[in-house]
Design a protein around this motif. Structure first.
Motif, PDB file in Angstrom:
ATOM      1  N   LYS A 193      45.291  42.159  55.043  1.00 51.95           N
ATOM      2  CA  LYS A 193      44.587  43.084  55.941  1.00 51.95           C
ATOM      3  C   LYS A 193      45.543  43.639  56.997  1.00 51.95           C
ATOM      4  O   LYS A 193      45.369  44.763  57.476  1.00 51.95           O
ATOM      5  CB  LYS A 193      43.382  42.377  56.584  1.00 51.95           C
ATOM      6  N   LEU A 203      31.673  36.501  52.233  1.00 56.07           N
ATOM      7  CA  LEU A 203      31.814  35.279  53.037  1.00 56.07           C
ATOM      8  C   LEU A 203      31.658  34.036  52.176  1.00 56.07           C
ATOM      9  O   LEU A 203      32.406  33.068  52.310  1.00 56.07           O
ATOM     10  CB  LEU A 203      30.797  35.272  54.185  1.00 56.07           C
ATOM     11  N   ALA A 241      33.096  50.005  40.752  1.00 57.34           N
ATOM     12  CA  ALA A 241      33.243  48.547  40.837  1.00 57.34           C
ATOM     13  C   ALA A 241      33.167  48.030  39.412  1.00 57.34           C
ATOM     14  O   ALA A 241      33.100  48.830  38.468  1.00 57.34           O
ATOM     15  CB  ALA A 241      32.154  47.929  41.716  1.00 57.34           C
ATOM     16  N   ARG A 242      33.165  46.700  39.239  1.00 55.66           N
ATOM     17  CA  ARG A 242      33.175  46.183  37.857  1.00 55.66           C
ATOM     18  C   ARG A 242      31.778  46.084  37.245  1.00 55.66           C
ATOM     19  O   ARG A 242      31.624  46.192  36.048  1.00 55.66           O
ATOM     20  CB  ARG A 242      33.834  44.800  37.833  1.00 55.66           C
ATOM     21  N   SER A 243      30.737  45.825  38.080  1.00 58.23           N
ATOM     22  CA  SER A 243      29.418  45.472  37.531  1.00 58.23           C
ATOM     23  C   SER A 243      28.550  46.711  37.290  1.00 58.23           C
ATOM     24  O   SER A 243      28.011  47.287  38.248  1.00 58.23           O
ATOM     25  CB  SER A 243      28.682  44.548  38.495  1.00 58.23           C
ATOM     26  N   PRO A 259      36.191  45.187  60.871  1.00 60.02           N
ATOM     27  CA  PRO A 259      35.073  44.378  61.367  1.00 60.02           C
ATOM     28  C   PRO A 259      35.411  42.895  61.413  1.00 60.02           C
ATOM     29  O   PRO A 259      36.338  42.438  60.749  1.00 60.02           O
ATOM     30  CB  PRO A 259      33.971  44.635  60.323  1.00 60.02           C
ATOM     31  N   GLY A 315      27.637  45.033  49.296  1.00 55.35           N
ATOM     32  CA  GLY A 315      28.343  44.821  50.562  1.00 55.35           C
ATOM     33  C   GLY A 315      28.605  46.110  51.346  1.00 55.35           C
ATOM     34  O   GLY A 315      27.810  47.052  51.340  1.00 55.35           O
ATOM     35  N   LEU A 356      44.513  43.362  44.384  1.00 54.62           N
ATOM     36  CA  LEU A 356      43.331  44.150  44.762  1.00 54.62           C
ATOM     37  C   LEU A 356      43.423  44.658  46.205  1.00 54.62           C
ATOM     38  O   LEU A 356      43.193  45.833  46.477  1.00 54.62           O
ATOM     39  CB  LEU A 356      42.062  43.302  44.575  1.00 54.62           C
ATOM     40  N   ASP A 391      37.501  47.801  36.370  1.00 51.03           N
ATOM     41  CA  ASP A 391      38.251  46.748  37.069  1.00 51.03           C
ATOM     42  C   ASP A 391      39.476  47.417  37.678  1.00 51.03           C
ATOM     43  O   ASP A 391      40.381  47.862  36.954  1.00 51.03           O
ATOM     44  CB  ASP A 391      38.665  45.641  36.093  1.00 51.03           C
ATOM     45  N   GLY A 404      34.517  49.563  45.229  1.00 56.99           N
ATOM     46  CA  GLY A 404      33.850  48.377  45.782  1.00 56.99           C
ATOM     47  C   GLY A 404      32.460  48.754  46.257  1.00 56.99           C
ATOM     48  O   GLY A 404      32.011  48.328  47.324  1.00 56.99           O
ATOM     49  N   ALA A 405      31.766  49.582  45.433  1.00 58.87           N
ATOM     50  CA  ALA A 405      30.489  50.154  45.884  1.00 58.87           C
ATOM     51  C   ALA A 405      29.270  49.449  45.305  1.00 58.87           C
ATOM     52  O   ALA A 405      28.145  49.860  45.554  1.00 58.87           O
ATOM     53  CB  ALA A 405      30.442  51.638  45.496  1.00 58.87           C
ATOM     54  N   VAL A 418      30.914  39.974  58.279  1.00 52.67           N
ATOM     55  CA  VAL A 418      29.792  40.841  57.915  1.00 52.67           C
ATOM     56  C   VAL A 418      28.977  40.070  56.864  1.00 52.67           C
ATOM     57  O   VAL A 418      29.557  39.434  55.971  1.00 52.67           O
ATOM     58  CB  VAL A 418      30.294  42.176  57.310  1.00 52.67           C
ATOM     59  N   LEU A 421      39.194  49.534  54.366  1.00 57.32           N
ATOM     60  CA  LEU A 421      38.599  48.360  55.001  1.00 57.32           C
ATOM     61  C   LEU A 421      39.686  47.355  55.357  1.00 57.32           C
ATOM     62  O   LEU A 421      40.269  46.721  54.483  1.00 57.32           O
ATOM     63  CB  LEU A 421      37.553  47.732  54.072  1.00 57.32           C
ATOM     64  N   SER A 477      37.006  49.845  49.603  1.00 58.93           N
ATOM     65  CA  SER A 477      36.253  48.701  50.119  1.00 58.93           C
ATOM     66  C   SER A 477      36.300  47.498  49.178  1.00 58.93           C
ATOM     67  O   SER A 477      35.734  46.460  49.486  1.00 58.93           O
ATOM     68  CB  SER A 477      34.789  49.102  50.375  1.00 58.93           C
TER      69      SER A 477
HETATM   70  N1  LIG Z   1      32.302  40.636  54.680  1.00 55.60           N
HETATM   71  C1  LIG Z   1      33.141  40.416  55.668  1.00 55.60           C
HETATM   72  O1  LIG Z   1      32.961  39.497  56.495  1.00 55.60           O
HETATM   73  C2  LIG Z   1      34.327  41.320  55.862  1.00 55.60           C
HETATM   74  C3  LIG Z   1      34.911  41.367  57.132  1.00 55.60           C
HETATM   75  C4  LIG Z   1      36.023  42.189  57.329  1.00 55.60           C
HETATM   76  C5  LIG Z   1      36.519  42.945  56.281  1.00 55.60           C
HETATM   77  N2  LIG Z   1      35.927  42.869  55.058  1.00 55.60           N
HETATM   78  C6  LIG Z   1      36.519  43.660  53.975  1.00 55.60           C
HETATM   79  O2  LIG Z   1      35.593  44.656  53.579  1.00 55.60           O
HETATM   80  C7  LIG Z   1      35.757  44.943  52.194  1.00 55.60           C
HETATM   81  C8  LIG Z   1      34.409  44.847  51.513  1.00 55.60           C
HETATM   82  O3  LIG Z   1      33.952  43.527  51.657  1.00 55.60           O
HETATM   83  P1  LIG Z   1      32.443  43.114  51.357  1.00 55.60           P
HETATM   84  O4  LIG Z   1      32.063  42.169  52.421  1.00 55.60           O
HETATM   85  O5  LIG Z   1      31.633  44.295  51.108  1.00 55.60           O
HETATM   86  O6  LIG Z   1      32.681  42.282  50.013  1.00 55.60           O
HETATM   87  P2  LIG Z   1      31.722  42.072  48.765  1.00 55.60           P
HETATM   88  O7  LIG Z   1      30.309  42.115  49.178  1.00 55.60           O
HETATM   89  O8  LIG Z   1      32.243  40.863  48.071  1.00 55.60           O
HETATM   90  O9  LIG Z   1      32.015  43.381  47.872  1.00 55.60           O
HETATM   91  C9  LIG Z   1      33.258  43.564  47.268  1.00 55.60           C
HETATM   92  C10 LIG Z   1      33.178  44.778  46.374  1.00 55.60           C
HETATM   93  O10 LIG Z   1      34.427  44.911  45.699  1.00 55.60           O
HETATM   94  C11 LIG Z   1      34.181  45.030  44.292  1.00 55.60           C
HETATM   95  N3  LIG Z   1      35.299  44.470  43.549  1.00 55.60           N
HETATM   96  C12 LIG Z   1      35.830  43.231  43.652  1.00 55.60           C
HETATM   97  N4  LIG Z   1      36.830  43.079  42.786  1.00 55.60           N
HETATM   98  C13 LIG Z   1      36.935  44.247  42.112  1.00 55.60           C
HETATM   99  C14 LIG Z   1      37.778  44.713  41.068  1.00 55.60           C
HETATM  100  N5  LIG Z   1      38.738  43.939  40.541  1.00 55.60           N
HETATM  101  N6  LIG Z   1      37.604  45.978  40.608  1.00 55.60           N
HETATM  102  C15 LIG Z   1      36.625  46.763  41.129  1.00 55.60           C
HETATM  103  N7  LIG Z   1      35.814  46.391  42.123  1.00 55.60           N
HETATM  104  C16 LIG Z   1      35.960  45.138  42.601  1.00 55.60           C
HETATM  105  C17 LIG Z   1      32.882  44.250  44.077  1.00 55.60           C
HETATM  106  O11 LIG Z   1      32.171  44.658  42.939  1.00 55.60           O
HETATM  107  P3  LIG Z   1      32.251  43.939  41.495  1.00 55.60           P
HETATM  108  O12 LIG Z   1      32.244  42.469  41.716  1.00 55.60           O
HETATM  109  O13 LIG Z   1      31.046  44.481  40.824  1.00 55.60           O
HETATM  110  O14 LIG Z   1      33.507  44.436  40.880  1.00 55.60           O
HETATM  111  C18 LIG Z   1      32.110  44.673  45.314  1.00 55.60           C
HETATM  112  O15 LIG Z   1      31.522  45.935  45.094  1.00 55.60           O
HETATM  113  C19 LIG Z   1      36.808  43.974  51.669  1.00 55.60           C
HETATM  114  O16 LIG Z   1      38.044  44.616  51.619  1.00 55.60           O
HETATM  115  C20 LIG Z   1      36.830  42.882  52.719  1.00 55.60           C
HETATM  116  O17 LIG Z   1      38.077  42.276  52.799  1.00 55.60           O
HETATM  117  C21 LIG Z   1      34.837  42.086  54.818  1.00 55.60           C
END
Ligand SMILES: NC(=O)c1ccc[n+]([C@@H]2O[C@H](COP(=O)([O-])OP(=O)(O)OC[C@H]3O[C@@H](n4cnc5c(N)ncnc54)[C@H](OP(=O)(O)O)[C@@H]3O)[C@@H](O)[C@H]2O)c1
Length: 300
Positions: free
Chosen positions: A161, A195, A39-41, A187, A19, A115, A65, A15-16, A190, A142, A92
């Motif tokens: 979670k 979101l 990550a996927r992209s 957290p 975010g 996931l 993926d 998930g790098a 974020v 995370l 992540s």
């Molecule tokens: N943002 C918040 O408010 C918040 C708060 C608390 C906890 N969290 C947790 O923190 C973690 C990271 O969240 P974030 O806010 O950084 O989210 P984000 O910005 O949406 O990033 C998610 C990451 O996961 C990757 N991903 C998603 N589906 C995937 C798949 N099938 N295979 C490989 N990679 C995949 C995405 O990359 P690709 O799309 O390129 O694959 C991206 O790099 C999550 O577990 C989330 O639940 C987030």
């Protein structure tokens, strides 16, 4: 020199591409770690790697993926091809879904479990034995403030979670004496694409809680992990939210979270096809219930 000595330790961040994961990869690379970005992209991963390399760090990318059944094996193959060892694993990748479990598409709900739960469950024990054998490294998972309570209208996300936190805290205890650390980061909101994609930013709950910067969360996570902490809760508002949710009885907390999470113009969670405002929130849940259902419901 044995083959094993040729392998170098690396921080694997799943998930790098953006975010919190991207921010943790950047912090780890600044700290001198070789990072593997997953990550996927591919383009987004390349951009993150280029920025890390420009700053003098070392980064590899693997477009994958993680929900594919062979993803973990492909990650292992990639590491051995690059002569790298998973010294630290950062889980992540994750997503959220807002809405009633009765109305959200089932495939998206199962995808979330895949996931947020299955991937974490598969990757963590896959790399943990090596860490224990080497007596170093660990895992950053995370979680979220959502891990501390059930969350009506984001039920699966909160539950996923809850799993991550319970699993991580238990593992922390299991491996800490072996010199390995498992840290759960929890957290509140974020500022990331999460979101918007999850729909969380349209819920009142996420509007009232201040949003943290991903870099801030990453720095807290990395520092907490290095200090061998079991749980890292970045930010005062997240700590307060957890405290309040622990003090309130479920009978008060669950309706409160539900009210803060579902908006009037959202589809009604009962599946009537009406808006929540025009249906259950207005107390009309019985009026649209099919008569057959009413006839079958027994007083319990
Ligand atoms: N943002 C918040 O408010 C918040 C708060 C608390 C906890 N969290 C947790 O923190 C973690 C990271 O969240 P974030 O806010 O950084 O989210 P984000 O910005 O949406 O990033 C998610 C990451 O996961 C990757 N991903 C998603 N589906 C995937 C798949 N099938 N295979 C490989 N990679 C995949 C995405 O990359 P690709 O799309 O390129 O694959 C991206 O790099 C999550 O577990 C989330 O639940 C987030």
């Amino acid at each position: 020199m044995t083959l094993k000595q040729e392998f170098r330790p690396a921080v694997i961040v799943v998930g790098a591409s953006r975010g919190i994961g991207k921010a943790i990869a950047e912090v780890a690379a600044r700290d001198g770690a070789t990072v593997v970005l997953v990550a996927r992209s591919p383009e987004d991963l390349q951009a993150v790697a280029a920025a890390i390399q420009k700053a003098g760090g070392e980064a590899f990318t693997l477009a994958l993926d993680l929900t594919a059944r062979d993803a973990a094996a492909r990650l292992e193959d990639f590491l051995s091809e690059k002569r790298l060892i998973c010294d630290v694993l950062v889980n992540s990748a994750g997503y959220g879904l807002r809405g009633g479990a009765a109305t959200l598409p089932l495939d998206e709900q199962l995808g979330l479990i895949d996931l947020n739960i299955r991937v974490v469950t598969e990757l963590t024990p896959r790399f943990l034995p090596g860490m224990v054998a080497r007596g170093r490294g660990g895992v950053i998972n995370l979680g979220s403030v959502a891990s501390f309570t059930p969350g009506p209208f984001m039920a699966l996300y909160y539950a996923s979670k809850g799993f991550v936190r319970s699993f991580s805290e238990a593992l922390h205890q299991e491996v800490r004496r072996a010199g390995v650390t498992v840290t759960c980061v929890a957290p509140g909101p974020v500022s990331t694409e999460f979101l918007e994609k999850s729909g969380a930013n349209r819920a009142a709950l996420f509007k009232v809680l201040p949003k943290l910067d991903a870099k801030y969360v990453a720095e807290r996570a990395w520092r907490g992990f290095k200090a061998r902490r079991r749980l890292v809760i970045p930010g005062t508002s997240a700590k307060l939210a957890i405290l309040v949710s622990g003090l309130l009885p479920s009978a008060a907390l669950l309706p409160l979270i539900g009210r803060l999470q579902l908006r009037g113009n959202d589809p009604c969670p009962c599946g009537s096809g009406k808006t929540f405002r025009d249906c259950c929130r207005a107390g009309r849940s019985q009026r649209h219930a099919p008569s057959e259902t009413r006839a079958r419901s027994l007083p319990l």
